[in-house]
Design a protein around this motif. Structure first.
Motif, mmCIF file in Angstrom:
data_model
loop_
_atom_site.group_PDB
_atom_site.id
_atom_site.type_symbol
_atom_site.label_atom_id
_atom_site.label_comp_id
_atom_site.label_asym_id
_atom_site.label_seq_id
_atom_site.Cartn_x
_atom_site.Cartn_y
_atom_site.Cartn_z
ATOM 1 N N ILE A 286 -9.576 17.628 3.935
ATOM 2 C CA ILE A 286 -10.819 18.325 3.537
ATOM 3 C C ILE A 286 -12.048 17.495 3.906
ATOM 4 N N GLY A 287 -11.845 16.469 4.712
ATOM 5 C CA GLY A 287 -12.982 15.702 5.237
ATOM 6 C C GLY A 287 -13.419 14.534 4.365
ATOM 7 N N GLU A 288 -12.647 14.220 3.314
ATOM 8 C CA GLU A 288 -13.019 13.105 2.418
ATOM 9 C C GLU A 288 -12.275 11.836 2.843
ATOM 10 N N ARG A 289 -12.534 11.403 4.077
ATOM 11 C CA ARG A 289 -11.774 10.275 4.626
ATOM 12 C C ARG A 289 -12.046 8.968 3.907
ATOM 13 N N ASP A 290 -13.280 8.752 3.501
ATOM 14 C CA ASP A 290 -13.624 7.476 2.847
ATOM 15 C C ASP A 290 -12.864 7.322 1.536
ATOM 16 N N ALA A 291 -12.845 8.399 0.756
ATOM 17 C CA ALA A 291 -12.142 8.335 -0.534
ATOM 18 C C ALA A 291 -10.658 8.055 -0.300
ATOM 19 N N ALA A 292 -10.081 8.735 0.700
ATOM 20 C CA ALA A 292 -8.653 8.527 0.998
ATOM 21 C C ALA A 292 -8.409 7.069 1.379
ATOM 22 N N GLU A 293 -9.292 6.532 2.198
ATOM 23 C CA GLU A 293 -9.124 5.158 2.673
ATOM 24 C C GLU A 293 -9.246 4.159 1.517
ATOM 25 N N ARG A 294 -10.186 4.431 0.612
ATOM 26 C CA ARG A 294 -10.362 3.529 -0.540
ATOM 27 C C ARG A 294 -9.104 3.521 -1.406
ATOM 28 N N ILE A 295 -8.542 4.707 -1.634
ATOM 29 C CA ILE A 295 -7.332 4.765 -2.478
ATOM 30 C C ILE A 295 -6.171 4.061 -1.776
ATOM 31 N N ARG A 296 -6.039 4.298 -0.475
ATOM 32 C CA ARG A 296 -4.942 3.660 0.275
ATOM 33 C C ARG A 296 -5.070 2.134 0.249
ATOM 34 N N THR A 297 -6.295 1.646 0.410
ATOM 35 C CA THR A 297 -6.511 0.189 0.408
ATOM 36 C C THR A 297 -6.163 -0.390 -0.960
ATOM 37 N N ALA A 298 -6.563 0.321 -2.016
ATOM 38 C CA ALA A 298 -6.252 -0.169 -3.374
ATOM 39 C C ALA A 298 -4.734 -0.201 -3.587
ATOM 40 N N ILE A 299 -4.052 0.860 -3.159
ATOM 41 C CA ILE A 299 -2.582 0.896 -3.290
ATOM 42 C C ILE A 299 -1.981 -0.292 -2.536
ATOM 43 N N HIS A 300 -2.473 -0.512 -1.320
ATOM 44 C CA HIS A 300 -1.954 -1.598 -0.483
ATOM 45 C C HIS A 300 -2.119 -2.937 -1.194
ATOM 46 N N ASP A 301 -3.316 -3.179 -1.695
ATOM 47 C CA ASP A 301 -3.592 -4.483 -2.293
ATOM 48 C C ASP A 301 -2.818 -4.687 -3.590
ATOM 49 N N VAL A 302 -2.772 -3.655 -4.409
ATOM 50 C CA VAL A 302 -2.092 -3.799 -5.703
ATOM 51 C C VAL A 302 -0.586 -3.975 -5.510
ATOM 52 N N LEU A 303 0.014 -3.146 -4.667
ATOM 53 C CA LEU A 303 1.476 -3.215 -4.527
ATOM 54 C C LEU A 303 1.935 -4.385 -3.652
ATOM 55 N N SER A 304 1.037 -4.957 -2.861
ATOM 56 C CA SER A 304 1.428 -6.114 -2.052
ATOM 57 C C SER A 304 1.611 -7.349 -2.934
ATOM 58 N N ASP A 305 1.040 -7.307 -4.141
ATOM 59 C CA ASP A 305 1.178 -8.426 -5.069
ATOM 60 C C ASP A 305 2.397 -8.174 -5.973
ATOM 61 N N PRO A 306 3.411 -9.049 -5.905
ATOM 62 C CA PRO A 306 4.625 -8.811 -6.704
ATOM 63 C C PRO A 306 4.344 -8.683 -8.197
ATOM 64 N N ALA A 307 3.218 -9.229 -8.657
ATOM 65 C CA ALA A 307 2.912 -9.169 -10.092
ATOM 66 C C ALA A 307 2.430 -7.792 -10.522
ATOM 67 N N THR A 308 2.024 -6.965 -9.567
ATOM 68 C CA THR A 308 1.497 -5.645 -9.950
ATOM 69 C C THR A 308 2.270 -4.517 -9.251
ATOM 70 N N ARG A 309 3.588 -4.608 -9.381
ATOM 71 C CA ARG A 309 4.426 -3.538 -8.814
ATOM 72 C C ARG A 309 5.097 -2.746 -9.927
ATOM 73 N N THR A 310 5.388 -1.478 -9.620
ATOM 74 C CA THR A 310 6.122 -0.639 -10.577
ATOM 75 C C THR A 310 7.610 -1.016 -10.518
ATOM 76 N N ARG A 311 8.364 -0.490 -11.472
ATOM 77 C CA ARG A 311 9.763 -0.943 -11.609
ATOM 78 C C ARG A 311 10.645 -0.572 -10.432
ATOM 79 N N ASP A 312 10.424 0.612 -9.857
ATOM 80 C CA ASP A 312 11.252 1.016 -8.722
ATOM 81 C C ASP A 312 11.076 0.052 -7.545
ATOM 82 N N LEU A 313 9.956 -0.703 -7.541
ATOM 83 C CA LEU A 313 9.707 -1.656 -6.453
ATOM 84 C C LEU A 313 10.058 -3.078 -6.887
ATOM 85 N N GLY A 314 10.759 -3.193 -7.997
ATOM 86 C CA GLY A 314 11.180 -4.516 -8.464
ATOM 87 C C GLY A 314 10.176 -5.173 -9.394
ATOM 88 N N GLY A 315 9.092 -4.457 -9.740
ATOM 89 C CA GLY A 315 8.076 -5.032 -10.628
ATOM 90 C C GLY A 315 8.323 -4.670 -12.081
#
Ligand code: NAI
Length: 330
Positions: A286-315
């Motif tokens: 729908i043309g909201e590329r910036d918002a999508a990119e911000r969410i993707r970057t946040a997901i990337h940064d949070v899940l790349s840190d083993p301390a902030t992972r959900t249980r299915d990812l071993g956190g």
């Protein structure tokens, strides 16, 4: 403001849908969700699995974010997901298979986009019980429906500068049905500069496990696409990590690949990333590329840190703790 139908669904659906709402609200994304309910829980209250309000909302908005819906296994009513895909002719099921974060994965360079035909094949539901000891299921493949999904895959590959399109069949055995799909793929490929790779589904499964980075865009029939996308999920961290969309000519329903996960429902531990990434695909469309990119970057940064992972990812994080971590990052 874009109005989008939101169907939370069954099992973990309401938990992960609420996670998406929280993130969208925090970012003030210009999307107004119109929430309607379908699935097993609704049936108990309203006597219909897909109440009229769901159809009305979908037909008015033409765009939806949907949680998983439970389908009884081996008996009972037909999948509501399959019903929606058929009713609105949502013939493209697009599932990007790419790690969304730095996780302890065997391969970190997987980047394939799977195009699954979404309306025919063994999912046509043409089954016949011959006797207590014999049952038949008819596989339906047509030239027109094969052509439009292969074209969609090639158009996508052209638009995004992808290097190859692989067509996956079992045309050595099912010469009539899979043979037809393959013939159409060859015909369509002649109109494009991108090479067509042909691969049999059994070899595809092995190649995806051993050397997944060799694949770019992949196009296949309904059942193979379903199975291979779960296999793909296993390459990038599991079902909690893989998004998707069902697209037709004038409607799109975005949803995660996973199901309602009854084994972890209402425990507050579901990973909402797959639905969030599906919501990012929606935002881009729908043309909201910036918002999508911000969410993707946040997901990337949070899940790349083993301390902030959900249980299915071993956190250890619960759904709510993970969303809090995302919000802080945002
Ligand atoms: P499933 O995808 O619900 O679960 C498979 C395994 O993955 C389970 O162990 C589950 O806990 C885990 N899992 C799935 N999503 C997760 C997430 N977000 N976070 C953490 N773990 C997650 O598949 P299953 O058990 O075969 O099917 C359950 C129900 O879902 C069935 O009724 C099926 O028909 C339905 N289903 C619905 C779909 C849809 O609505 N699009 C798609 C696939 C299945």
């Amino acid at each position: 403001m874009k109005t989008v139908t939101l169907i939370p669904g069954d099992g973990i659906g309401p938990e992960i849908a609420s996670a998406v709402r929280t993130v969208f609200d925090a970012l003030q994304v210009p999307v107004a969700f119109e929430e309607v309910h379908a699935g097993a829980a609704v049936f108990e209250k309203e006597g219909a699995y897909i109440p009229e309000s769901v159809y009305e909302s979908l037909e008015a908005n033409r765009i939806a974010l949907k949680g998983p819906i439970t389908t009884p296994i081996g008996h009972g009513f037909r999948s509501l997901n399959v019903q929606l895909r058929k009713k609105y002719d949502l013939y493209q099921n697009i599932r990007p298979i790419k790690p969304a974060a730095k996780l302890p994965l065997k391969f970190d360079d997987v980047d394939m986009v799977l195009f699954r035909e979404n309306t025919e094949d063994l999912y046509a539901g043409v089954e016949e019980v011959i006797s207590d000891d014999e049952a038949h299921s008819i596989k339906i493949i047509t030239a027109g429906k094969s052509r439009r999904i292969v074209k969609a895959a090639f158009d996508y590959a052209t638009k995004f500068g992808r290097e190859s399109v692989a067509v996956v069949t079992k045309a050595n055995i099912m010469k009539a049905t899979d043979g037809l799909f393959l013939r159409i793929a060859r015909e369509v490929a002649e109109d494009y500069d991108i090479p067509l790779r042909e691969i049999l589904v059994d070899n595809m499964a092995m190649q995806m496990v051993m050397h997944p980075a060799q694949f770019d865009v992949v196009v296949t029939e309904n059942l193979y696409g379903d199975i291979l996308s779960d296999l793909g999920a296993g390459l990038i961290g599991g079902l909690g990590m893989i998004p998707g969309v069902n697209k037709g000519h004038d409607m799109a329903i975005y949803e995660a690949v996973h199901g309602s996960a009854p084994d972890i429902a209402n425990k507050g531990i579901a990973n909402p990333t797959a639905l969030l990434l599906s919501a990012c695909m929606l935002l881009e469309d729908i043309g909201e590329r910036d918002a999508a990119e911000r969410i993707r970057t946040a997901i990337h940064d949070v899940l790349s840190d083993p301390a902030t992972r959900t249980r299915d990812l071993g956190g250890t994080l619960t759904t709510v703790e993970y969303i809090d971590a995302l919000l802080q990052r945002l």
